[in-house]
Write a protein that holds these residues in place. Structure first.
Motif, PDB file in Angstrom:
ATOM      1  N   VAL A 125       0.876  -1.166   0.000  1.00  0.00           N
ATOM      2  CA  VAL A 125       0.000   0.000   0.000  1.00  0.00           C
ATOM      3  C   VAL A 125       0.913   1.215   0.000  1.00  0.00           C
ATOM      4  O   VAL A 125       1.773   1.349   0.874  1.00  0.00           O
ATOM      5  CB  VAL A 125      -0.926   0.024   1.228  1.00  0.00           C
ATOM      6  N   ALA A 126       0.760   2.075  -1.008  1.00  0.00           N
ATOM      7  CA  ALA A 126       1.544   3.305  -1.074  1.00  0.00           C
ATOM      8  C   ALA A 126       0.730   4.436  -0.464  1.00  0.00           C
ATOM      9  O   ALA A 126      -0.453   4.604  -0.786  1.00  0.00           O
ATOM     10  CB  ALA A 126       1.901   3.640  -2.512  1.00  0.00           C
ATOM     11  N   VAL A 127       1.340   5.197   0.424  1.00  0.00           N
ATOM     12  CA  VAL A 127       0.685   6.354   1.040  1.00  0.00           C
ATOM     13  C   VAL A 127       1.183   7.590   0.308  1.00  0.00           C
ATOM     14  O   VAL A 127       2.374   7.919   0.345  1.00  0.00           O
ATOM     15  CB  VAL A 127       0.991   6.438   2.542  1.00  0.00           C
ATOM     16  N   VAL A 128       0.256   8.278  -0.371  1.00  0.00           N
ATOM     17  CA  VAL A 128       0.595   9.391  -1.248  1.00  0.00           C
ATOM     18  C   VAL A 128       0.018  10.681  -0.667  1.00  0.00           C
ATOM     19  O   VAL A 128      -1.166  10.743  -0.335  1.00  0.00           O
ATOM     20  CB  VAL A 128       0.040   9.160  -2.672  1.00  0.00           C
ATOM     21  N   SER A 129       0.835  11.701  -0.553  1.00  0.00           N
ATOM     22  CA  SER A 129       0.396  12.986  -0.003  1.00  0.00           C
ATOM     23  C   SER A 129      -0.502  13.707  -0.998  1.00  0.00           C
ATOM     24  O   SER A 129      -0.506  13.382  -2.198  1.00  0.00           O
ATOM     25  CB  SER A 129       1.603  13.856   0.320  1.00  0.00           C
ATOM     26  N   PRO A 130      -1.267  14.719  -0.552  1.00  0.00           N
ATOM     27  CA  PRO A 130      -2.088  15.495  -1.484  1.00  0.00           C
ATOM     28  C   PRO A 130      -1.267  16.213  -2.556  1.00  0.00           C
ATOM     29  O   PRO A 130      -1.807  16.618  -3.584  1.00  0.00           O
ATOM     30  CB  PRO A 130      -2.789  16.508  -0.570  1.00  0.00           C
ATOM     31  N   ALA A 131       0.048  16.334  -2.320  1.00  0.00           N
ATOM     32  CA  ALA A 131       0.934  16.950  -3.313  1.00  0.00           C
ATOM     33  C   ALA A 131       1.466  15.923  -4.313  1.00  0.00           C
ATOM     34  O   ALA A 131       2.209  16.279  -5.238  1.00  0.00           O
ATOM     35  CB  ALA A 131       2.100  17.631  -2.615  1.00  0.00           C
ATOM     36  N   GLY A 132       1.101  14.647  -4.141  1.00  0.00           N
ATOM     37  CA  GLY A 132       1.509  13.631  -5.097  1.00  0.00           C
ATOM     38  C   GLY A 132       2.848  12.985  -4.804  1.00  0.00           C
ATOM     39  O   GLY A 132       3.468  12.416  -5.703  1.00  0.00           O
ATOM     40  N   LYS A 133       3.287  13.017  -3.558  1.00  0.00           N
ATOM     41  CA  LYS A 133       4.547  12.392  -3.169  1.00  0.00           C
ATOM     42  C   LYS A 133       4.279  11.146  -2.332  1.00  0.00           C
ATOM     43  O   LYS A 133       3.411  11.156  -1.461  1.00  0.00           O
ATOM     44  CB  LYS A 133       5.404  13.371  -2.352  1.00  0.00           C
ATOM     45  N   VAL A 134       5.047  10.078  -2.595  1.00  0.00           N
ATOM     46  CA  VAL A 134       4.928   8.866  -1.774  1.00  0.00           C
ATOM     47  C   VAL A 134       5.635   9.120  -0.448  1.00  0.00           C
ATOM     48  O   VAL A 134       6.844   9.335  -0.413  1.00  0.00           O
ATOM     49  CB  VAL A 134       5.541   7.645  -2.478  1.00  0.00           C
ATOM     50  N   VAL A 135       4.883   9.108   0.636  1.00  0.00           N
ATOM     51  CA  VAL A 135       5.467   9.386   1.953  1.00  0.00           C
ATOM     52  C   VAL A 135       5.884   8.099   2.657  1.00  0.00           C
ATOM     53  O   VAL A 135       6.741   8.126   3.538  1.00  0.00           O
ATOM     54  CB  VAL A 135       4.502  10.198   2.834  1.00  0.00           C
ATOM     55  N   ARG A 136       5.285   6.959   2.255  1.00  0.00           N
ATOM     56  CA  ARG A 136       5.728   5.661   2.777  1.00  0.00           C
ATOM     57  C   ARG A 136       5.058   4.561   1.972  1.00  0.00           C
ATOM     58  O   ARG A 136       4.061   4.793   1.279  1.00  0.00           O
ATOM     59  CB  ARG A 136       5.404   5.490   4.257  1.00  0.00           C
ATOM     60  N   THR A 137       5.634   3.365   2.068  1.00  0.00           N
ATOM     61  CA  THR A 137       4.981   2.172   1.537  1.00  0.00           C
ATOM     62  C   THR A 137       4.852   1.167   2.672  1.00  0.00           C
ATOM     63  O   THR A 137       5.733   1.074   3.528  1.00  0.00           O
ATOM     64  CB  THR A 137       5.761   1.552   0.370  1.00  0.00           C
ATOM     65  N   VAL A 138       3.752   0.447   2.673  1.00  0.00           N
ATOM     66  CA  VAL A 138       3.487  -0.566   3.687  1.00  0.00           C
ATOM     67  C   VAL A 138       3.508  -1.926   3.005  1.00  0.00           C
ATOM     68  O   VAL A 138       2.756  -2.164   2.050  1.00  0.00           O
ATOM     69  CB  VAL A 138       2.124  -0.336   4.366  1.00  0.00           C
ATOM     70  N   ALA A 139       4.385  -2.809   3.465  1.00  0.00           N
ATOM     71  CA  ALA A 139       4.520  -4.136   2.869  1.00  0.00           C
ATOM     72  C   ALA A 139       3.456  -5.076   3.407  1.00  0.00           C
ATOM     73  O   ALA A 139       3.172  -5.093   4.611  1.00  0.00           O
ATOM     74  CB  ALA A 139       5.905  -4.694   3.144  1.00  0.00           C
ATOM     75  N   LEU A 140       2.860  -5.870   2.534  1.00  0.00           N
ATOM     76  CA  LEU A 140       1.889  -6.892   2.896  1.00  0.00           C
ATOM     77  C   LEU A 140       2.483  -8.274   2.637  1.00  0.00           C
ATOM     78  O   LEU A 140       3.452  -8.415   1.889  1.00  0.00           O
ATOM     79  CB  LEU A 140       0.607  -6.735   2.075  1.00  0.00           C
ATOM     80  N   LYS A 141       1.898  -9.300   3.237  1.00  0.00           N
ATOM     81  CA  LYS A 141       2.339 -10.671   2.980  1.00  0.00           C
ATOM     82  C   LYS A 141       1.901 -11.122   1.587  1.00  0.00           C
ATOM     83  O   LYS A 141       2.654 -11.756   0.858  1.00  0.00           O
ATOM     84  CB  LYS A 141       1.779 -11.613   4.034  1.00  0.00           C
ATOM     85  N   GLY A 142       0.643 -10.850   1.245  1.00  0.00           N
ATOM     86  CA  GLY A 142       0.146 -11.169  -0.081  1.00  0.00           C
ATOM     87  C   GLY A 142       0.590 -10.128  -1.092  1.00  0.00           C
ATOM     88  O   GLY A 142       1.033  -9.035  -0.725  1.00  0.00           O
TER      89      GLY A 142
END
Length: 301
Positions: free
Chosen positions: A244-261
């Protein structure tokens, strides 16, 4: 001894202390919520209802909706809530301002309305000219924005279904539109294109999307469902990337969350403080969960 053991009778000790353990979980670290194989490879939804429970489609077989009840140990117990009419298969779920569940019926080309109290399933709107409704976003005025991908020809449309069920096609010629979301202030609409790996932002003026511009483009993998947190950060499921990529309202990826699947199909916020994030995984037929640092824009939506 934890404070909860001093204040509550023994039968409630487990629930109280488990709740405290959940709140102490590390942020953005995924764990299983409902394990492998409970859902089909078309697992989608998800959404927390006004009753606090999570609802997810295609439990055991396609054409069903499950209710997932939180357990004291932090897991979820999935149970059949309703079977959809013959010829229907659910995808995205949102809860309306009236408290009812609205389900994008991909195969039936409809938007279904399900009463939580009676479990009655009714047709709220028909979209016979669509390829099949996919994901939904709820607008402040009670209307829904509906993505409509054409997977065969890599095309698609964007629709609006008003609060009275009136249907309007807003845009055509898109490249497999999929995830759709409205910003917390109701002034922006976000739509992603799965195969083009782009997320578009629109200004909402009188409920109509205007001034389309590119928010972000990813170099690889696909895109699926999206939700905003209370600060307007966009949680984007990256299909086949297991993220899951967390994207700011300015369009920048602020973090990614790794999943098992790897095949992340959709995401939702809920829980007592609105900071529980659930993710549906199509390769596992399962649900994973993690805690976020902010609640969703509106718990249950």
């Amino acid at each position: 001894m934890p404070a909860c053991k001093k204040l509550l009778p023994a039968v409630l000790i487990g629930l109280c202390c488990a709740s405290g353990a959940r709140a102490a979980e590390p942020l953005f670290v995924a764990r299983d919520y409902v394990g492998d194989g409970a859902f089909t490879g078309n697992i989608e939804g998800p959404a927390f209802g006004p009753d606090g429970h999570l609802y997810v489609v295609n439990f055991g077989r396609d054409g069903t909706v499950a209710r997932v009840v939180a357990q004291a140990d932090g897991s979820g117990r999935a149970e059949l809530f309703v079977a959809l009419p013959a010829g229907s298969r659910g995808n995205g779920i949102r809860f309306g301002h009236d408290g009812a569940m609205y389900v994008a019926d991909t195969d039936g080309r409809k938007l279904l309305r399900i009463d939580l109290a009676t479990r009655r399933v009714a047709t709220f709107a028909e979209l016979p000219r669509s390829n099949g409704p996919n994901d939904l976003a709820l607008a402040p005025d009670g209307s829904f924005y509906v993505s409509d991908p054409d997977w065969k020809d890599h095309g698609g449309s964007l629709w609006k279904v008003a609060g009275d069920g009136r249907v309007q096609r807003l845009e055509t010629g898109m490249t497999t539109p999929n995830g759709v979301e409205v910003s917390p202030d109701g002034k922006r609409l976000y739509v992603n294109e799965s195969m083009a790996r782009r997320v578009w932002a629109y200004d909402l003026e009188g409920g109509m999307p205007r001034n389309r511009r590119l928010l972000i483009e990813f170099p690889d993998f696909g895109l699926d469902g999206m939700r905003c947190d209370a600060d307007g950060n966009l949680y984007v499921t990256r299909y086949d990337a297991g993220q899951v990529a967390v994207v700011s309202p300015a369009g920048k990826v602020v973090r990614t969350v790794a999943l098992k699947g790897r095949k992340t199909s959709n995401v939702a916020f809920g829980g007592e403080d609105g900071r529980q994030v659930v993710v549906t995984l199509q390769d596992r037929g399962a649900i994973e969960t993690f805690r976020a640092d902010r609640p969703g824009r509106e718990t249950g939506h």
